[in-house]
Scaffold this active site. Structure first.
Site, mmCIF file in Angstrom:
data_model
loop_
_atom_site.group_PDB
_atom_site.id
_atom_site.type_symbol
_atom_site.label_atom_id
_atom_site.label_comp_id
_atom_site.label_asym_id
_atom_site.label_seq_id
_atom_site.Cartn_x
_atom_site.Cartn_y
_atom_site.Cartn_z
ATOM 1 C CG HIS A 81 -0.413 0.286 2.513
ATOM 2 N ND1 HIS A 81 -0.154 -0.706 3.434
ATOM 3 C CD2 HIS A 81 -0.050 1.442 3.113
ATOM 4 C CE1 HIS A 81 0.337 -0.160 4.545
ATOM 5 N NE2 HIS A 81 0.418 1.144 4.370
ATOM 6 C CG ASP A 97 0.085 -4.052 2.823
ATOM 7 O OD1 ASP A 97 0.566 -3.515 1.811
ATOM 8 O OD2 ASP A 97 -0.274 -3.411 3.837
ATOM 9 C CD GLN A 117 -1.571 8.215 12.020
ATOM 10 O OE1 GLN A 117 -0.806 8.290 12.972
ATOM 11 N NE2 GLN A 117 -2.881 8.220 12.146
ATOM 12 N N GLY A 118 3.077 6.651 9.112
ATOM 13 C CA GLY A 118 4.475 6.818 8.746
ATOM 14 C C GLY A 118 5.320 5.580 9.005
ATOM 15 C CG ASP A 119 5.774 3.662 12.414
ATOM 16 O OD1 ASP A 119 6.897 4.135 12.201
ATOM 17 O OD2 ASP A 119 5.148 3.864 13.459
ATOM 18 C CB SER A 120 2.841 2.103 6.032
ATOM 19 O OG SER A 120 1.541 2.208 6.517
#
Length: 257
Positions: A71, A116, A203-206
């Site tokens: 993603h 993913d 958020q930002g760790d994906s």
């Protein structure tokens, strides 16, 4: 309803000076932080960690290949727009090594639910250790380590310094209950403090790795930061791509880059 619970957790897009959290999955929402409840990692502690310029994390699968989340990328093919930063815990350090991408390979069949994972080919190899991936489910329980430069609080901005935290395994049954049946048990793994929350990715760790020590004491990647409901909320563990499920596919894909 089921899809609405697939809250995308960890992707931030950096525009100019501002940081904006966006959902790159069809029906995703916010994710855990760089590690909400985390502490600063020491320089050289996790040398395989990579920060990607689109606002995601990753790990060095090979010296010139980064393993991240599907993603986080728009598709497969030639791509020179991504910059990978490695070698430092401080993103502003003059010692940071920055390498541009040449190609992206997103998991075949990825549609926003499961699968993913993605690989990013770098223009040149970097002189940092790689992170071995799990090829069996033997290490899919216990206590895991997560690390990243994502938000330290839900809705927050990316961090300058790499943060780390430990999170315990959450069973598929408990995770399935938490998310109303939206988990894909054969492809996803859950971790976090189900009863209390307080520690999670965000958020930002994906795309960043979830890892633990193997029997030989070496770091082994068992998960990829994928999705969840908010960050570090009680009752909602983080959901990670189960790396062992895709180990063979990842290896085959890497061989084509």
């Amino acid at each position: 309803m089921k899809q609405l619970l697939r809250a995308l957790k960890r992707c931030t897009v950096i525009a100019a000076v501002a940081l904006a959290t966006v959902s790159l999955q069809p029906t995703a929402s916010a994710a855990p932080a760089p590690v909400v409840g985390g502490t600063r990692a020491a320089q050289g502690e996790f040398p395989f960690m990579v920060r990607l310029s689109m606002g995601c994390g990753g790990a060095l699968y090979a010296k010139d290949i980064v393993l991240t989340a599907a993603h986080c990328v728009s598709g497969s093919g030639n791509n020179t727009s991504i910059v990978a930063t490695t070698g430092v815990v401080d993103l502003q350090s003059s010692a940071a090594v920055k390498v541009r991408s040449t190609k992206v390979l997103r998991a075949p069949g990825y549609n926003g639910t499961g699968k993913d994972w993605a690989l990013i080919k770098l223009a040149s190899p970097v002189n940092q250790p790689t992170l071995k991936i799990a090829t069996t489910t033997a290490y899919n329980q216990g206590t895991f380590t997560v690390a990243g430069w994502g938000a330290a609080t839900e809705g927050g901005g990316q961090q300058r310094y790499l943060l780390k935290a430990n999170v315990p395994y959450v069973s598929d049954a408990a995770c399935q209950d938490a998310y109303g049946g939206s988990l894909v048990p054969s492809e996803e793994l859950c971790a976090g403090y189900l009863a209390t929350g307080g520690v999670d990715t965000c958020q930002g760790d994906s795309g960043g790795p979830m890892f633990r020590k193997d029997n030989a004491g070496a770091w082994l990647q068992v998960g990829i930061v994928s999705w969840g409901e908010g960050c570090a909320r009680a009752g909602y563990p983080g959901v990670y791509t189960e790396v062992s499920t895709f180990a063979s596919a990842i290896a085959s894909a890497a061989a084509t880059l």
